[in-house]
Motif scaffolding. Structure first.
Motif, short mmCIF file in Angstrom:
data_model
loop_
_atom_site.label_atom_id
_atom_site.label_comp_id
_atom_site.label_asym_id
_atom_site.label_seq_id
_atom_site.Cartn_x
_atom_site.Cartn_y
_atom_site.Cartn_z
N LYS A 7 0.85 -1.19 0.00
CA LYS A 7 0.00 0.00 0.00
C LYS A 7 0.89 1.25 0.00
N ASN A 49 -1.65 10.78 -2.79
CA ASN A 49 -2.33 9.64 -3.43
C ASN A 49 -3.69 10.02 -4.01
N GLU A 54 -3.89 7.00 -10.05
CA GLU A 54 -3.46 5.72 -10.64
C GLU A 54 -1.97 5.80 -10.98
N PRO A 133 -1.64 0.49 -6.37
CA PRO A 133 -2.38 -0.77 -6.55
C PRO A 133 -3.84 -0.56 -6.92
N PHE A 134 -4.19 0.66 -7.32
CA PHE A 134 -5.58 0.96 -7.64
C PHE A 134 -5.68 1.96 -8.79
N LEU A 136 -8.43 4.96 -9.19
CA LEU A 136 -9.56 5.59 -8.52
C LEU A 136 -10.44 6.34 -9.52
N GLN A 189 -10.20 5.53 -0.05
CA GLN A 189 -9.57 4.56 -0.94
C GLN A 189 -8.09 4.91 -1.17
N TYR A 192 -6.08 4.30 2.10
CA TYR A 192 -6.27 2.99 2.73
C TYR A 192 -6.84 3.11 4.15
#
Length: 276
Positions: A7, A49, A54, A133-134, A136, A189, A192
């Protein structure tokens, strides 16, 4: 530089000895304006973040402005930016323990700005590459507001801000949080958030509104519009650079006003503005 974090938690570490603002992905992430810039400066970490959304490459821009009541930047004024990534997965303190610099520092010229040039603004910039890892769902596909007539856009945005002003003036924390739910979800998100962290955030908001602080007046003639996020985001800001929406300080001698940074977008032309 690659990492193996589960994360990853990206941030800037800013040092400002002047008025200034920081942008990542063409989105404002931090600003330092008003009479607080008269002397001293600002130092601290700025999480990012929630604006990079992304993996990819992004431009970072720092803009230096004169201190409050000054017309130009002096050779003593400064701005430095460091770039950190850390692991957010783990017990309390993991971020601090795992943080490292993933990109070289940027700053104003090392020997200071020339005393022979009157700079009204000075810009430093670089490009960073991040791995997340995402992906959004932010404002990437929202309406391009730069294509609207500025006068009409200003009126629409002011109407929304005025609605927020009335909510804040009545100290209705529940309504404010309801209007901010899209932004809150994105932040949860991006950073985290655990259920405990979500609860702590909501508790803090309720406590702030529970102080029943007085709102700073908000007049049209004291505001200007700012479009960012490659045309997808909009905000209002006071002519002195401070936030349009703010509670007056409960302790002016030792603490500044409590400012609320609000960005809006439209998911589609038929939908109204929402906070993001």
């Amino acid at each position: 530089m690659q990492h193996n974090f589960l994360k990853p938690y990206y941030s800037l570490y800013q040092r400002l000895g002047c008025s200034g603002e920081l942008y990542v992905n063409d989105v404002l992430v931090y600003s330092f304006f008003g009479d607080q810039t008269l002397e001293g400066g600002s130092t601290g970490a700025v999480p990012i973040n929630n604006v990079i959304l992304e993996s990819g490459k992004y431009k970072v821009v720092g803009r230096m402005f004169p201190r409050f009541s000054k017309e130009t930047i002096t050779e003593e004024d400064y701005m430095t930016l460091d770039f950190h990534v850390a692991e957010a997965e783990g017990p309390l303190g993991t971020i601090k323990k795992t943080r490292y610099k993933f990109h070289p520092r940027i700053e104003q010229p090392w020997d200071g700005l020339s005393e022979n040039i009157n700079y009204p603004v000075f810009e430093i910039s670089t490009e960073i590459e991040v791995e997340l890892p995402f992906v959004l769902d932010g404002w990437q596909n929202s309406v391009d507001l730069s294509k609207m007539k500025e006068e009409k856009l200003f009126e629409e945005v002011f109407a929304f801000y005025n609605q927020l002003y009335l909510v804040m003036e009545s100290h209705n924390a529940g309504k404010y949080l309801e209007l901010s739910k899209e932004k809150m979800k994105l932040q949860e998100q991006a950073f985290y958030f655990s259920e405990e962290r979500k609860g702590s955030f909501l508790k803090g908001a309720m406590q702030l509104f529970g102080q029943n602080l007085e709102m700073a007046p908000m007049k049209k003639e004291d505001l200007r519009i700012q479009i960012m996020g490659h045309g997808k985001l909009v905000r209002l800001v006071r002519l002195d650079g401070t936030e349009a929406l703010k509670f007056k300080s409960p302790d002016p001698e030792n603490q500044g006003d409590v400012e609320f940074e609000v960005k809006l977008h439209k998911r589609n032309p038929q939908q109204g503005f929402t906070i993001i």
